[in-house]
Motif scaffolding. Structure first.
Motif, PDB file in Angstrom:
ATOM      1  N   VAL A  19      -0.476  33.054  13.148  1.00 40.50           N
ATOM      2  CA  VAL A  19       0.316  32.571  14.289  1.00 40.50           C
ATOM      3  C   VAL A  19      -0.325  31.318  14.870  1.00 40.50           C
ATOM      4  CG1 VAL A  19       0.965  33.126  16.666  1.00 40.50           C
ATOM      5  CG2 VAL A  19       1.391  34.768  14.861  1.00 40.50           C
ATOM      6  N   ILE A  20      -1.630  31.339  15.013  1.00 43.32           N
ATOM      7  CA  ILE A  20      -2.336  30.153  15.511  1.00 43.32           C
ATOM      8  C   ILE A  20      -2.163  28.989  14.543  1.00 43.32           C
ATOM      9  CG2 ILE A  20      -4.630  29.209  16.016  1.00 43.32           C
ATOM     10  CD1 ILE A  20      -5.349  32.028  17.058  1.00 43.32           C
ATOM     11  N   TYR A  21      -2.234  29.269  13.247  1.00 40.43           N
ATOM     12  CA  TYR A  21      -2.067  28.217  12.244  1.00 40.43           C
ATOM     13  C   TYR A  21      -0.676  27.584  12.331  1.00 40.43           C
ATOM     14  CZ  TYR A  21      -1.197  25.995   7.804  1.00 40.43           C
ATOM     15  OH  TYR A  21      -0.842  25.093   6.851  1.00 40.43           O
ATOM     16  N   PHE A  22       0.363  28.405  12.467  1.00 44.94           N
ATOM     17  CA  PHE A  22       1.716  27.863  12.515  1.00 44.94           C
ATOM     18  C   PHE A  22       1.939  27.039  13.788  1.00 44.94           C
ATOM     19  CE2 PHE A  22       2.799  31.222   9.379  1.00 44.94           C
ATOM     20  CZ  PHE A  22       3.168  30.350   8.367  1.00 44.94           C
ATOM     21  N   PHE A  23       1.351  27.443  14.903  1.00 48.03           N
ATOM     22  CA  PHE A  23       1.429  26.622  16.105  1.00 48.03           C
ATOM     23  C   PHE A  23       0.748  25.273  15.873  1.00 48.03           C
ATOM     24  CE2 PHE A  23       2.258  30.476  18.752  1.00 48.03           C
ATOM     25  CZ  PHE A  23       3.404  29.992  19.367  1.00 48.03           C
ATOM     26  N   TYR A  24      -0.427  25.291  15.255  1.00 44.84           N
ATOM     27  CA  TYR A  24      -1.152  24.056  14.971  1.00 44.84           C
ATOM     28  C   TYR A  24      -0.342  23.156  14.051  1.00 44.84           C
ATOM     29  CZ  TYR A  24      -4.484  20.931  12.767  1.00 44.84           C
ATOM     30  OH  TYR A  24      -5.110  19.821  12.279  1.00 44.84           O
ATOM     31  N   LYS A  25       0.238  23.710  12.999  1.00 39.64           N
ATOM     32  CA  LYS A  25       1.018  22.933  12.042  1.00 39.64           C
ATOM     33  C   LYS A  25       2.212  22.275  12.723  1.00 39.64           C
ATOM     34  CE  LYS A  25       4.150  24.741   9.443  1.00 39.64           C
ATOM     35  NZ  LYS A  25       5.444  24.099   9.313  1.00 39.64           N
ATOM     36  N   ASN A  26       2.928  23.042  13.511  1.00 40.09           N
ATOM     37  CA  ASN A  26       4.132  22.508  14.150  1.00 40.09           C
ATOM     38  C   ASN A  26       3.796  21.518  15.266  1.00 40.09           C
ATOM     39  OD1 ASN A  26       6.026  23.812  12.534  1.00 40.09           O
ATOM     40  ND2 ASN A  26       5.786  25.702  13.696  1.00 40.09           N
ATOM     41  N   VAL A  27       2.742  21.777  16.028  1.00 37.77           N
ATOM     42  CA  VAL A  27       2.347  20.838  17.082  1.00 37.77           C
ATOM     43  C   VAL A  27       1.897  19.518  16.476  1.00 37.77           C
ATOM     44  CG1 VAL A  27       0.553  20.398  18.824  1.00 37.77           C
ATOM     45  CG2 VAL A  27       1.852  22.524  18.862  1.00 37.77           C
ATOM     46  N   SER A  28       1.139  19.565  15.411  1.00 32.24           N
ATOM     47  CA  SER A  28       0.687  18.315  14.791  1.00 32.24           C
ATOM     48  C   SER A  28       1.861  17.535  14.206  1.00 32.24           C
ATOM     49  CB  SER A  28      -0.367  18.589  13.719  1.00 32.24           C
ATOM     50  OG  SER A  28       0.188  19.356  12.676  1.00 32.24           O
TER      51      SER A  28
END
Length: 191
Positions: free
Chosen positions: A119-128
């Motif tokens: 979940v943290i990874y997907f937030f990071y991917k989408n925010v970037s």
């Protein structure tokens, strides 16, 4: 502990004594319902879910447990002599009851930790990605032009959405299985 049979469950459900039954079960370390019908089993699970607002887990090994397994949040079917109906209706299947400990303590902990990291990874991917598009709009004067081609965006999402979950699913084990079985309190650490 509390042992209750099907006739007593009939009296409880027909007499409107559900709240008193739940109050009694809160004082017990274990509650065993024996000689009960499939409908009574599912009614007990639904009662606990509705009144106590907790997540429920049901374990069954035969066709008479299917309604109880389907009423619970998580259903576990044990394949055995009574057939495969419970296994086919369940979320997880085990071959013996003794494997339940490893399913909950080891695989449950690993799954919880992996999902939290993903979940943290997907937030990071989408925010970037959105941040990159946002700053590009300043460069092009908010004209709405696309920064990259459509097929490149598909490959970006395909690569960054498919590879990390596969790697995390195969390689990520924060604590060994032996440690998790030896220290069951580690299951609550992630929560």
């Amino acid at each position: 502990g509390l042992v209750i049979d099907g006739q007593t469950l009939n009296v409880i459900f027909q007499g409107g004594l559900e709240e008193k039954f739940l109050a009694l079960t809160k004082h017990c370390r274990s509650v065993l319902c024996c000689r009960s019908t499939p409908l009574q089993k599912s009614m007990v699970v639904k009662l606990v879910r509705r009144q106590l607002k907790v997540m429920t887990l049901s374990i069954g090994d035969g066709a008479n447990d299917v309604s109880m397994i389907q009423a619970a949040d998580v259903g576990i079917g044990i394949s055995g002599q009574e057939g495969m109906q419970a296994v086919m209706a369940s979320d997880f299947a085990i071959s013996r009851f003794k494997h339940l400990k490893k399913l909950l303590l080891v695989h449950g902990h690993w799954c919880y930790a992996r999902l939290a990291k993903m979940v943290i990874y997907f937030f990071y991917k989408n925010v970037s990605y959105v941040n990159l598009l946002f700053w590009y709009q300043f460069f092009c004067g908010f004209s709405g032009s696309t920064m990259i081609d459509y097929w490149q965006m598909i490959f970006f999402n395909l690569f960054f959405t498919s590879m990390p979950p596969l790697l995390f699913g195969i390689l990520d084990k924060d604590v060994s299985a032996e440690t998790l079985l030896g220290l069951p309190e580690l299951y609550k650490k992630g929560q």
